[in-house]
Design an enzyme around this catalytic site. Structure first.
Site, short mmCIF file in Angstrom:
data_model
loop_
_atom_site.label_atom_id
_atom_site.label_comp_id
_atom_site.label_asym_id
_atom_site.label_seq_id
_atom_site.Cartn_x
_atom_site.Cartn_y
_atom_site.Cartn_z
N ASN A 80 0.87 -1.18 0.00
CA ASN A 80 0.00 0.00 0.00
C ASN A 80 0.91 1.23 0.00
O ASN A 80 1.48 1.57 1.03
CB ASN A 80 -0.89 -0.04 1.25
CG ASN A 80 -1.67 1.25 1.44
OD1 ASN A 80 -1.77 2.08 0.53
ND2 ASN A 80 -2.23 1.43 2.63
N TRP A 81 1.03 1.85 -1.16
CA TRP A 81 2.00 2.95 -1.29
C TRP A 81 1.47 4.28 -0.78
O TRP A 81 2.20 5.27 -0.78
CB TRP A 81 2.45 3.09 -2.76
CG TRP A 81 3.17 1.88 -3.28
CD1 TRP A 81 3.46 0.74 -2.60
CD2 TRP A 81 3.70 1.70 -4.61
NE1 TRP A 81 4.14 -0.14 -3.41
CE2 TRP A 81 4.29 0.42 -4.64
CE3 TRP A 81 3.72 2.49 -5.76
CZ2 TRP A 81 4.91 -0.08 -5.79
CZ3 TRP A 81 4.33 1.99 -6.91
CH2 TRP A 81 4.92 0.72 -6.92
N LYS A 82 0.21 4.28 -0.38
CA LYS A 82 -0.40 5.50 0.18
C LYS A 82 -0.17 6.69 -0.75
O LYS A 82 -0.14 6.53 -1.96
CB LYS A 82 0.12 5.75 1.60
CG LYS A 82 0.00 4.50 2.47
CD LYS A 82 0.15 4.76 3.94
CE LYS A 82 0.02 3.45 4.70
NZ LYS A 82 -0.10 3.59 6.12
N HIS A 108 -9.67 1.62 4.89
CA HIS A 108 -8.39 1.81 5.58
C HIS A 108 -8.59 2.80 6.73
O HIS A 108 -9.36 3.76 6.59
CB HIS A 108 -7.33 2.32 4.60
CG HIS A 108 -5.95 2.27 5.19
ND1 HIS A 108 -5.50 3.20 6.08
CD2 HIS A 108 -4.95 1.37 5.02
CE1 HIS A 108 -4.26 2.88 6.45
NE2 HIS A 108 -3.90 1.78 5.82
N GLU A 114 -6.87 5.15 7.74
CA GLU A 114 -6.58 6.55 7.39
C GLU A 114 -7.78 7.19 6.69
O GLU A 114 -8.03 8.38 6.82
CB GLU A 114 -5.31 6.62 6.52
CG GLU A 114 -4.05 6.39 7.36
CD GLU A 114 -2.89 5.77 6.61
OE1 GLU A 114 -2.90 5.76 5.37
OE2 GLU A 114 -1.96 5.28 7.29
N GLU A 137 -5.78 -4.67 10.54
CA GLU A 137 -4.77 -3.65 10.75
C GLU A 137 -5.05 -2.90 12.05
O GLU A 137 -5.85 -1.95 12.06
CB GLU A 137 -4.78 -2.64 9.60
CG GLU A 137 -4.47 -3.24 8.25
CD GLU A 137 -3.84 -2.20 7.32
OE1 GLU A 137 -2.72 -2.43 6.87
OE2 GLU A 137 -4.46 -1.15 7.06
N ILE A 159 -0.22 0.92 12.72
CA ILE A 159 0.00 1.45 11.38
C ILE A 159 0.97 2.62 11.41
O ILE A 159 0.72 3.64 12.05
CB ILE A 159 -1.34 1.89 10.74
CG1 ILE A 159 -2.27 0.68 10.59
CG2 ILE A 159 -1.10 2.56 9.39
CD1 ILE A 159 -3.64 1.00 10.06
N GLY A 160 2.08 2.44 10.71
CA GLY A 160 3.06 3.52 10.58
C GLY A 160 3.77 3.88 11.87
O GLY A 160 4.45 4.91 11.93
N SER A 207 2.99 -1.98 10.38
CA SER A 207 4.43 -2.05 10.66
C SER A 207 5.04 -3.42 10.37
O SER A 207 5.98 -3.85 11.04
CB SER A 207 4.74 -1.62 12.09
OG SER A 207 4.41 -0.25 12.26
N GLY A 222 2.71 -1.02 4.26
CA GLY A 222 2.80 0.38 3.87
C GLY A 222 4.26 0.77 3.68
O GLY A 222 4.87 0.52 2.64
N GLY A 223 4.83 1.40 4.71
CA GLY A 223 6.19 1.95 4.64
C GLY A 223 7.20 1.00 4.01
O GLY A 223 7.98 1.40 3.12
P1 PGA Z 1 2.56 0.41 7.59
O1 PGA Z 1 1.14 0.66 6.90
O2 PGA Z 1 3.09 -0.88 7.07
O3 PGA Z 1 3.39 1.60 7.17
O4 PGA Z 1 2.34 0.35 9.07
C1 PGA Z 1 0.25 -0.40 6.68
C2 PGA Z 1 -1.02 0.14 6.10
O5 PGA Z 1 -1.40 1.27 6.43
O6 PGA Z 1 -1.69 -0.53 5.30
#
Ligand code: PGA
Length: 256
Positions: free
Chosen positions: A9-11, A96, A98, A168, A173-174, A213, A234-235
């Protein structure tokens, strides 16, 4: 033999040029032998076309990070699932955290999106998860129950097995702090048990991936868990080497 879905997920990162370079590097790294591991990239909307072109002769899958629930209409700034399908997207992420937090998407909107995506024969990745406070107050299962029940309220129950669930935890997350293997396994097991008993779906037909993460250091432990069928990353998916290492780990576990 375990099958995995490893999704990046490149956001809101990478312009179209950067997206293409990232996916080209990925293809060079993981080109062969992905049978038991489906690799999915979900770049920003503006990169979908460019990335679709680069991956067209590979087995990499393309996904979007969001969509509207209508096919077309006066919805300035929105993108329909049909438009995404036309570009070659097989998957669409919905719900998601976010989007739930920053864009006030509620369970009803998410349910409408889910149903539009399924109608097209595409695969929704439905994100669910609790906040830290909710976990501390032992509300995790209550929150997940509500998110799942609302999302599935109006769909044909025979389509549930087509939905990928991404568990998640919002606090992971993040943040660099993933769920522990015990927390992940316990919650994934609960999600599968809940869905299979509530909707009479075969447990083995369910795909529940973990997000929050996940990286090249912790993926082995997480992917090795009995009820973890992959990762939404994500990251760590923005770096081709790190993402490759996660994919290779999944591939090696799937061969055991
Ligand atoms: P993250 O994000 O791996 O950076 O924690 C995961 C996501 O938001 O899907």
């Amino acid at each position: 033999m375990k099958k995995f879905l490893i999704a990046g997920n490149w956001k809101m990162f990478t312009n179209v040029f950067e997206s293409k370079v990232l996916v080209e590097t990925l293809i060079a790294n993981i080109w062969k032998d992905n049978q038991n591991t489906t690799v999915l990239v979900c770049p920003p909307f503006t990169s979908l076309c460019g990335v679709a072109d680069v991956i067209k002769d590979t087995d990499l899958k393309l996904g979007a990070q969001n969509c509207h629930y209508e096919e077309k209409g006066a919805y300035t700034g929105e993108i329909s699932p049909q438009m995404l399908q036309y570009l070659g997207c097989n998957y669409i992420i919905i719900g998601h955290s976010e989007r739930r937090t920053h864009f006030k998407e509620d369970d009803e909107i998410i349910a409408r999106k889910l149903s539009s995506i399924l109608d097209l024969g595409l695969i929704p990745i439905l994100c669910i998860g609790e906040t830290f406070e909710q976990r501390m107050n032992n509300m995790t299962n209550t929150i997940l129950t509500k998110q799942i029940e609302k999302a599935f309220e109006n769909i044909d129950k025979s389509l549930i097995k087509q939905v990928v669930i991404a568990y998640e935890p919002v606090w992971a997350i993040g943040t660099g702090i993933s769920a522990t293997p015990e927390q992940a396994q316990e919650t994934h097991r609960w999600v599968k048990d809940f869905i299979s008993s509530t909707y009479s779906v075969n447990r083995e037909d369910l795909t529940v991936i973990y997000g929050g993460s996940m990286n090249d250091k912790n993926c082995y432990e997480l992917l090795n868990l009995a009820d973890v069928d992959g990762g939404l990353i994500g990251g760590a998916s923005l770096n081709a080497e790190t993402f490759t290492s996660i994919i290779e780990t999944a591939k090696s576990i799937s061969k055991i």
